[in-house]
Design a protein around this motif. Structure first.
Motif, PDB file in Angstrom:
ATOM      1  N   CYS A 100       0.736  -1.320  -0.069  1.00  0.00           N
ATOM      2  CA  CYS A 100      -0.076  -0.017   0.010  1.00  0.00           C
ATOM      3  C   CYS A 100       0.895   1.206  -0.051  1.00  0.00           C
ATOM      4  O   CYS A 100       0.472   2.131  -0.569  1.00  0.00           O
ATOM      5  CB  CYS A 100      -0.960   0.082   1.278  1.00  0.00           C
TER       6      CYS A 100
ATOM      7  N   SER B 283      -6.612  -6.596  -3.233  1.00  0.00           N
ATOM      8  CA  SER B 283      -6.963  -5.465  -4.066  1.00  0.00           C
ATOM      9  C   SER B 283      -7.494  -4.259  -3.665  1.00  0.00           C
ATOM     10  O   SER B 283      -7.310  -2.901  -3.924  1.00  0.00           O
ATOM     11  CB  SER B 283      -7.624  -6.045  -5.248  1.00  0.00           C
ATOM     12  N   GLN B 284      -8.575  -4.396  -2.621  1.00  0.00           N
ATOM     13  CA  GLN B 284      -9.537  -3.312  -2.116  1.00  0.00           C
ATOM     14  C   GLN B 284      -8.506  -2.490  -1.034  1.00  0.00           C
ATOM     15  O   GLN B 284      -8.787  -1.349  -1.140  1.00  0.00           O
ATOM     16  CB  GLN B 284     -10.517  -3.749  -1.322  1.00  0.00           C
TER      17      GLN B 284
ATOM     18  N   GLN C 235      -6.577  -0.368  -3.408  1.00  0.00           N
ATOM     19  CA  GLN C 235      -7.351   0.775  -4.147  1.00  0.00           C
ATOM     20  C   GLN C 235      -7.803   1.816  -2.906  1.00  0.00           C
ATOM     21  O   GLN C 235      -7.652   3.050  -3.427  1.00  0.00           O
ATOM     22  CB  GLN C 235      -8.702   0.166  -4.379  1.00  0.00           C
ATOM     23  N   HIS C 236      -7.796   1.586  -1.753  1.00  0.00           N
ATOM     24  CA  HIS C 236      -7.999   2.555  -0.734  1.00  0.00           C
ATOM     25  C   HIS C 236      -6.738   3.330  -0.386  1.00  0.00           C
ATOM     26  O   HIS C 236      -6.807   4.410  -0.005  1.00  0.00           O
ATOM     27  CB  HIS C 236      -8.341   1.799   0.605  1.00  0.00           C
TER      28      HIS C 236
ATOM     29  N   LYS D  81      -7.465   6.127  -2.623  1.00  0.00           N
ATOM     30  CA  LYS D  81      -8.296   7.051  -2.108  1.00  0.00           C
ATOM     31  C   LYS D  81      -7.762   8.025  -1.188  1.00  0.00           C
ATOM     32  O   LYS D  81      -8.081   9.234  -1.011  1.00  0.00           O
ATOM     33  CB  LYS D  81      -9.272   6.253  -1.497  1.00  0.00           C
TER      34      LYS D  81
ATOM     35  N   TYR E 154      -9.365  -2.584   5.073  1.00  0.00           N
ATOM     36  CA  TYR E 154     -10.390  -3.361   4.401  1.00  0.00           C
ATOM     37  C   TYR E 154     -11.635  -2.713   4.405  1.00  0.00           C
ATOM     38  O   TYR E 154     -12.358  -2.726   5.420  1.00  0.00           O
ATOM     39  CB  TYR E 154     -10.538  -4.741   5.114  1.00  0.00           C
ATOM     40  N   PRO E 155     -12.160  -2.171   3.117  1.00  0.00           N
ATOM     41  CA  PRO E 155     -13.453  -1.232   3.461  1.00  0.00           C
ATOM     42  C   PRO E 155     -14.704  -2.192   3.207  1.00  0.00           C
ATOM     43  O   PRO E 155     -15.744  -1.407   3.381  1.00  0.00           O
ATOM     44  CB  PRO E 155     -13.184  -0.459   2.046  1.00  0.00           C
ATOM     45  N   ASP E 156     -14.506  -3.340   2.834  1.00  0.00           N
ATOM     46  CA  ASP E 156     -15.695  -4.107   2.600  1.00  0.00           C
ATOM     47  C   ASP E 156     -16.392  -4.982   3.744  1.00  0.00           C
ATOM     48  O   ASP E 156     -15.294  -5.970   3.988  1.00  0.00           O
ATOM     49  CB  ASP E 156     -15.653  -5.035   1.384  1.00  0.00           C
TER      50      ASP E 156
ATOM     51  N   GLN F 218     -16.585  -9.056   3.422  1.00  0.00           N
ATOM     52  CA  GLN F 218     -15.085  -9.866   3.374  1.00  0.00           C
ATOM     53  C   GLN F 218     -14.614 -10.027   4.859  1.00  0.00           C
ATOM     54  O   GLN F 218     -13.669 -10.822   5.079  1.00  0.00           O
ATOM     55  CB  GLN F 218     -13.971  -9.162   2.696  1.00  0.00           C
TER      56      GLN F 218
ATOM     57  N   ASN G  74     -15.855  -1.249   8.455  1.00  0.00           N
ATOM     58  CA  ASN G  74     -14.665  -1.429   7.984  1.00  0.00           C
ATOM     59  C   ASN G  74     -13.633  -1.663   9.025  1.00  0.00           C
ATOM     60  O   ASN G  74     -13.880  -1.517  10.097  1.00  0.00           O
ATOM     61  CB  ASN G  74     -14.345  -0.384   6.891  1.00  0.00           C
TER      62      ASN G  74
END
Length: 399
Positions: free
Chosen positions: A28, A76-77, A80-81, A84, A114-116, A119, A151
Motif C-alpha cells: 500500500c 486489491s481493495q 485501491q484505498h 483514495k 479493508y473497506p468491505d 469480507q 470496515n
C-alpha cells in the motif's frame, strides 16, 4: 441518531501472519508513493490532477509490470484505498487544510484498510477476527465492539500491530446535562473554565524530554541502520509512544468530564499552526528571540489543543450538546466588567487588573469569561460558528 465509532485493539498475529501484514502495508505504501510520483510528474507537465478512477485504472498495469508481481499478493481493495487516501490528501491540500502530500516512509504510519464488511468476520466471543488473505487473527479483546461492522484498518505503532474496527449503530438521542461554559486554553493552565475551575497541564513531552535526549544521543553515536542503531531507535520510538499515550489519555479524561457536565461549550478558535510557527527567519532576515519562541512552540504543541477540541466536538454531540468556536483576539485583555481593551490590563501572566475600572481576577478566568460572553452573543444573533463535527469518524481507542 446514527453513530459511527471505531474500537481499537492490539493484534496478536503469528509469525507468518505478521510477515504478510508487513508485506501488505509495504504494498500500500508503494502504490501510494508511485501514484504520488505520477501526480507530481503530471503536474510539472502542466496537466490536470488525476482523479481516483483514472489512477485506479493503473493498478492492473502495475501488477503486470516486471518486478512488481508481488502486488498481486496484497488485497486489491486495500491497494485501491491507498489511492483514495492520496486523493483525500490532495483534496485537503487544495482546500488549504494541509500541506502538499509527501512520500511515505517505511516504519512511519504503516497501515492498510479493508473497506468491505462482507469480507470480514468478527468473532468477539473468542477474541479473533477474519481478514482476507490473512485468515483468523487473535486480538486483545478488552471490550465489546458495539454495532454493525463497517470496515477494518490495520496499523503499526511501536513494533506492534493494531486493528481498528469501525461500527455503525443507532443510539438514543441524549439530553444535554448542565449549562453553558467558556474555556480559555493556556500553558500554565491547560484549560480554564468560566466558572473558575481549571485543568492543570500534563506536559507529557516535558516530563520525558531529558530521557528522550539521552536515548537520541545514544542513537546518534551508533552506525546508522546497524543492529545497535535499531535497538537505540526502538528506545526513542517507545518514549515517543509513551508521551503520546499519556497525552491522549489525559485529553480523553478532560474532554469527557467537560462534555458530560455542560450542554454548550464555547472555545477559542485558535490557529495553532500559526501560533507555533518557527521564528528562525532566513539567511537574509534573522528571527528574534528564536530560543524563547522555540520553547513556547514546544509548550503549545505539548498541550494537544487541537486534539482536545476535536474530542470535545464529538463527545458533546454524543451527549446532545454543542461546541461553539469564537474569535480568540483580546480575550485576556478585555475587561468583562466595563469592556475596556488594553494590553496593560494584564499585569502578569496570571494577574488581570483593569486600568479603567479596577476589576481584578485571574487572567485565564477573565479569558474564559470573555469567551463565554462572545459565545452567548453568537447564540443570541444566530451566528453560531460551530466546529465541523468529527463524531462519526472518531476512533474510540482501546487496547
Amino acid at each position: 441518531m446514527e453513530r459511527l465509532q471505531a474500537f481499537k485493539f492490539e493484534l496478536q498475529p503469528n509469525g507468518e501472519q505478521a510477515q504478510h501484514i508487513r508485506c501488505f502495508a509495504g504494498s500500500c505504501r508503494f502504490v501510494y508513493n508511485k501514484a504520488l510520483a505520477l501526480q507530481k510528474t503530471n503536474h510539472e507537465a502542466g496537466e490536470k490532477f488525476i482523479g481516483y478512477v483514472a489512477m485506479a485504472a493503473n493498478l492492473p498495469l502495475w501488477k503486470r509490470e516486471t518486478g512488481f508481481e508481488w502486488l498481486k499478493d496484497s488485497p486489491s481493495q486495500a491497494l485501491q484505498h491507498a489511492l483514495k487516501d492520496l486523493e483525500k490528501a490532495f483534496k485537503n491540500f487544495f482546500e488549504k487544510r494541509a500541506d502538499f502530500p509527501r512520500f511515505k516512509k517505511k516504519g512511519t504510519g504503516d497501515s492498510f484498510r479493508y473497506p468491505d464488511p462482507k469480507q470480514i468476520k468478527l468473532d468477539q466471543a473468542n477474541g479473533r477476527i477474519f481478514l482476507p488473505k490473512l485468515g483468523w487473527l487473535r486480538y486483545r479483546n478488552s471490550r465489546e465492539a458495539l454495532g454493525e461492522l463497517r470496515n477494518v484498518t490495520v496499523s503499526q505503532s511501536g513494533g506492534k500491530w493494531f486493528v481498528s474496527i469501525q461500527t455503525r449503530r443507532e443510539v438514543a438521542t441524549e439530553l444535554p446535562q448542565g449549562g453553558i461554559v467558556g474555556i480559555d486554553m493556556g500553558i500554565a493552565r491547560f484549560a480554564t473554565l468560566s466558572d473558575g475551575s481549571h485543568f492543570d497541564p500534563l506536559n507529557s513531552f516535558k516530563k520525558h524530554q531529558q530521557r528522550l535526549k539521552r536515548y537520541q544521543r545514544q542513537m546518534a553515536k551508533k552506525v546508522k541502520f546497524s543492529k545497535n542503531w535499531q535497538k537505540a531507535k526502538a528506545k526513542v520510538t517507545q518514549v515517543h509512544i509513551n508521551i503520546g499515550n499519556a497525552r491522549k489519555d489525559y485529553l480523553h479524561k478532560a474532554s469527557t468530564s467537560i462534555s458530560q457536565n455542560h450542554a454548550i461549550v464555547c472555545i477559542e478558535d485558535l490557529q495553532i499552526r500559526n501560533m507555533s510557527k518557527s521564528s528562525k527567519g532566513n539567511a537574509e532576515t534573522h528571527g528574534k528571540k528564536v530560543a524563547q519562541k522555540s520553547g513556547l512552540n514546544r509548550a503549545i504543541l505539548d498541550q494537544g489543543w487541537g486534539e482536545f477540541r476535536r474530542q470535545l466536538d464529538y463527545k458533546l454531540m454524543w451527549c446532545g450538546g454543542h461546541l461553539i468556536a469564537v474569535p480568540p483576539h483580546n480575550t485576556s485583555r478585555t475587561c468583562p466588567a466595563c469592556g475596556h481593551v488594553s494590553g496593560e490590563n494584564r499585569q502578569t501572566q496570571a494577574k488581570f487588573e483593569c486600568v479603567e475600572c479596577g476589576y481584578e481576577n485571574n487572567a485565564d478566568v477573565v479569558g474564559a469569561i470573555n469567551v463565554l460572553e462572545r459565545g452567548q452573543r453568537l447564540l443570541a444573533c444566530g451566528e453560531v460558528a460551530q466546529l465541523g463535527s468529527s463524531a462519526k469518524q472518531e476512533p474510540a481507542e482501546v487496547s
